[in-house]
Scaffold this motif. Structure first.
Motif, PDB file in Angstrom:
ATOM      1  N   THR A  27     -12.373 -18.163 -22.866  1.00  0.00           N
ATOM      2  CA  THR A  27     -13.845 -17.817 -23.035  1.00  0.00           C
ATOM      3  C   THR A  27     -13.725 -16.742 -24.259  1.00  0.00           C
ATOM      4  O   THR A  27     -12.759 -15.970 -24.629  1.00  0.00           O
ATOM      5  N   ARG A  77     -12.216 -13.217 -24.420  1.00  0.00           N
ATOM      6  CA  ARG A  77     -11.138 -12.938 -23.279  1.00  0.00           C
ATOM      7  C   ARG A  77      -9.887 -12.504 -23.829  1.00  0.00           C
ATOM      8  O   ARG A  77      -9.336 -11.756 -23.144  1.00  0.00           O
ATOM      9  N   ARG A 119     -14.542  -8.955 -24.850  1.00  0.00           N
ATOM     10  CA  ARG A 119     -15.524  -8.701 -23.646  1.00  0.00           C
ATOM     11  C   ARG A 119     -14.412  -8.205 -22.393  1.00  0.00           C
ATOM     12  O   ARG A 119     -13.579  -8.632 -22.386  1.00  0.00           O
ATOM     13  N   LEU A 169     -13.078  -8.373 -18.929  1.00  0.00           N
ATOM     14  CA  LEU A 169     -12.716  -9.776 -18.143  1.00  0.00           C
ATOM     15  C   LEU A 169     -13.752  -9.934 -17.058  1.00  0.00           C
ATOM     16  O   LEU A 169     -14.128  -9.019 -16.408  1.00  0.00           O
ATOM     17  N   ALA A 170     -13.738 -11.019 -16.837  1.00  0.00           N
ATOM     18  CA  ALA A 170     -14.580 -11.840 -15.454  1.00  0.00           C
ATOM     19  C   ALA A 170     -14.130 -13.048 -15.086  1.00  0.00           C
ATOM     20  O   ALA A 170     -13.450 -14.071 -16.008  1.00  0.00           O
ATOM     21  N   ASP A 171     -14.021 -13.195 -13.968  1.00  0.00           N
ATOM     22  CA  ASP A 171     -13.653 -14.766 -13.310  1.00  0.00           C
ATOM     23  C   ASP A 171     -14.929 -15.358 -12.829  1.00  0.00           C
ATOM     24  O   ASP A 171     -15.291 -14.830 -11.485  1.00  0.00           O
ATOM     25  N   HIS A 174     -15.972 -17.452 -18.654  1.00  0.00           N
ATOM     26  CA  HIS A 174     -15.280 -16.901 -17.673  1.00  0.00           C
ATOM     27  C   HIS A 174     -14.763 -17.605 -16.599  1.00  0.00           C
ATOM     28  O   HIS A 174     -14.211 -17.141 -15.527  1.00  0.00           O
ATOM     29  N   ASP A 194     -12.260 -19.595 -16.855  1.00  0.00           N
ATOM     30  CA  ASP A 194     -10.956 -20.033 -17.318  1.00  0.00           C
ATOM     31  C   ASP A 194     -10.009 -20.185 -16.221  1.00  0.00           C
ATOM     32  O   ASP A 194      -9.331 -21.458 -16.132  1.00  0.00           O
TER      33      ASP A 194
END
Length: 588
Positions: A195, A198, A242, A244-246, A431, A433
């Motif tokens: 993303t 990331r 940015r 991190l987010a999942d 996000h 990924d």
């Protein structure tokens, strides 16, 4: 020739950390591989670190491990695309007039080195990362590792080949329009495109700064996970970074293009390989046909809208002061950006915002998309003849992804008969990924892909498979036309159940005519493999009303084979019910 013996980053690091190997031995082996492959493709690299310096870095890694430090990438050799800064090594972006030597490495390089990885050198690329082919560089064109006649894909050409040839365990690329996915597909690799934001892009020569991504090529999904775990994370020094987010996605609903929107540019093998991939995915999830028209429109904005001007901005001083220093094809792409107005820019931004709304709505009906990474591939010579048009074809399924803020993961999905790779790309919302990696693991576990084709070390002969149904079968009167050309017997097969076979009238020696027909049956045949020149000479001798076309086999694959003109059926006897020519001849 043998299949490439590729390196595993995870296995190397585990062995070094456990004391079962050491970084010096790993480095010596990698340097030996590189030296040997230089005889095949020296153009993979733009610059490399001195062997003495690399061995010194390896000794330092061994010292850290001996002191009790656990390094996630202990002693792992890797390569970096030469638009990513490595301190003390020249950054060229494949343009000597642009070159500079940075004092500080890019953030991703710093994080990799802190984890114990060692950068071997800087790899070749389409100049200023503008291209999907790998042919736009003054340092030469890296070629497909499995067939040197074909493009490696770009712009991250050298990085893909370095991994495909087993020179390094992984390599960094970049991806704005598909540069980290297309070369992965062509070279049987995993191409992880995170993303946007990331991975930090501080220290990257920009192509389109607002949508650029640094990526990684690996031989295995586990290594892509490993590299991501090291380099992902917020970087305050990068204005586009940015947190991190999942985003979890189940992967139970997979979007695919409507059949009328699946374009393969005449490449039947790619079409077949995509159908096989969909069959595997369809056994794991619901396949949902989606209208990709808005995605294709977004893709057009990348090179037909204001994002051309963003590319121009990255090299504006050089383009104005010394335009001849830029590759002519790349220059022809960049120059229109000089005349682009602010009004055009804002209109493009507004249109993209509308298209992004459509993309967001997609995720309400599907969890992810599964597209061909490319619809086809091309020979180097073909790209030289039509560099813009053929490059554009390769971006059909990739150009929209970053503009619409999506994550993407290119994975292998088979090989064409010429050895080049075909791949599919799993595409998800921003996000997603790691969820895409999990989906890919499930797919590859079930795909049962064939072994890697051998490396092309300059001794590969391109071949074509030919199906024969009558007088050229083994033991028949014209079989000598195959044996005299050293044709290799591949096997006995049957056609798909959509053919009719006729015994032609007044044919000497007796010959059949194979005709496609929806109400036909399976017809027995034999498949042989010939070199290109031998195939051409064979075709030149085929008398009318017979011809060589494309024949579909019972397993869905296609080969070249005998077909017939309509006049071949005048006075002919339909012998389809016999199932083949041998049965007919045996009954005479």
């Amino acid at each position: 020739m043998t299949a490439p013996e590729r390196l595993s980053a995870g296995a190397i690091a585990a062995a070094v950390n456990a004391g079962e190997s050491n970084a010096v031995a790993v480095m010596e082996a990698s340097l030996a591989r590189i030296a040997a492959y230089d005889a095949v493709q020296p153009q993979v690299w733009i610059s490399r670190a001195a062997p003495e310096a690399l061995l010194a870095q390896a000794r330092a890694i061994d010292t850290r491990v001996a002191a009790g430090e656990h390094l996630p990438l202990a002693g792992v050799p890797y390569a970096a695309k030469d638009n990513i800064d490595v301190a003390g090594m020249e950054t060229t972006a494949a343009c000597p007039a642009f070159a500079y030597t940075p004092e500080q490495s890019a953030t991703v390089i710093e994080r990799l080195e802190a984890a114990g990885a060692i950068c071997i050198g800087k790899t070749n690329l389409d100049q200023f990362a503008t291209g999907l082919v790998g042919t736009r560089s003054p340092y030469g064109a890296p070629r497909n590792a499995s067939n040197l006649a074909y493009v490696s894909g770009g712009s991250s050409s050298g990085s893909a080949v370095a991994v495909a040839a087993g020179l390094v365990a992984f390599a960094l690329g970049t991806d704005t329009a598909g540069s980290g996915r297309v070369p992965a597909a062509f070279n049987h690799l995993v191409g992880f495109k995170p993303t946007k934001g990331r991975w930090s892009t501080r220290g990257l020569v920009p192509a389109c700064r607002s949508i650029d991504c640094i990526t990684v090529f690996t031989d295995a999904l586990a290594d892509a996970r490993l590299v991501d775990s090291v380099v992902a994370g917020f970087d305050a020094a990068d204005p586009f970074s940015r947190q991190l987010a999942d985003v979890p996605i189940t992967g139970k609903r997979i979007g695919v293009p409507r059949p009328d929107q699946r374009v393969f540019f005449g490449d039947l093998q790619s079409e077949e390989l995509y159908a096989r991939a969909l069959a595997v995915l369809g056994a794991q999830a619901e396949l949902v046909e989606v209208d990709i028209t808005p995605l294709l429109e977004a893709a057009q904005l990348l090179y037909g809208g204001p994002w051309v001007a963003e590319r121009t901005a990255a090299v504006d001083p050089l383009l104005r002061a010394n335009p001849d220093a830029i590759d002519p094809v790349v220059r022809s792409i960049l120059e229109p950006g000089l005349a682009m107005s602010a009004v055009e820019t804002w209109n493009g931004i507004y249109r993209l915002a509308g298209l992004a709304r459509h993309a967001e709505a997609l995720w309400e009906s599907v969890d992810a998309l599964a597209f061909p990474t490319t619809g086809t591939t091309y020979r180097i010579a073909e790209l030289a003849a039509a560099p813009i048009a053929l490059n554009s074809n390769l971006g059909r399924y990739t150009n929209f992804v970053n503009l619409l803020d999506m994550a993407a993961l290119a994975i292998p999905a088979g090989a064409r008969g010429n050895g080049t790779g075909f791949g599919i790309t799993l595409i998800g919302p921003a996000h997603s990924d790691l969820a895409l990696v999990t989906m890919a693991e499930t797919y590859l576990a079930a795909a049962d892909l064939p072994p890697l084709p051998p490396l092309d070390n300059g001794d590969r002969m391109d071949t074509i498979k030919l199906a024969v149904v009558g007088a050229h079968l083994e033991g028949m009167p014209l079989h000598w036309q195959l044996t005299s050309r050293n044709a290799r017997f591949v096997g006995a097969f049957s056609t798909a159940p959509t053919y009719r076979l006729y015994a032609m009238a007044d044919s000497v020696p007796p010959k059949p005519a194979l005709v496609h027909s929806p109400d036909g049956g399976e017809i027995a045949l034999e498949v042989y493999e010939l070199g290109l020149a031998e195939f051409g000479s064979f075709v030149a001798e085929v008398p009318p009303p017979l011809a060589i076309g494309t024949v579909t086999l019972s397993d869905g694959t296609s080969v070249k084979g005998f077909v017939a003109e309509p006049r071949a059926l005048e006075g002919a006897e339909d012998i389809t019910h016999l199932g083949g020519w041998r049965a007919y001849i045996g009954g005479l």
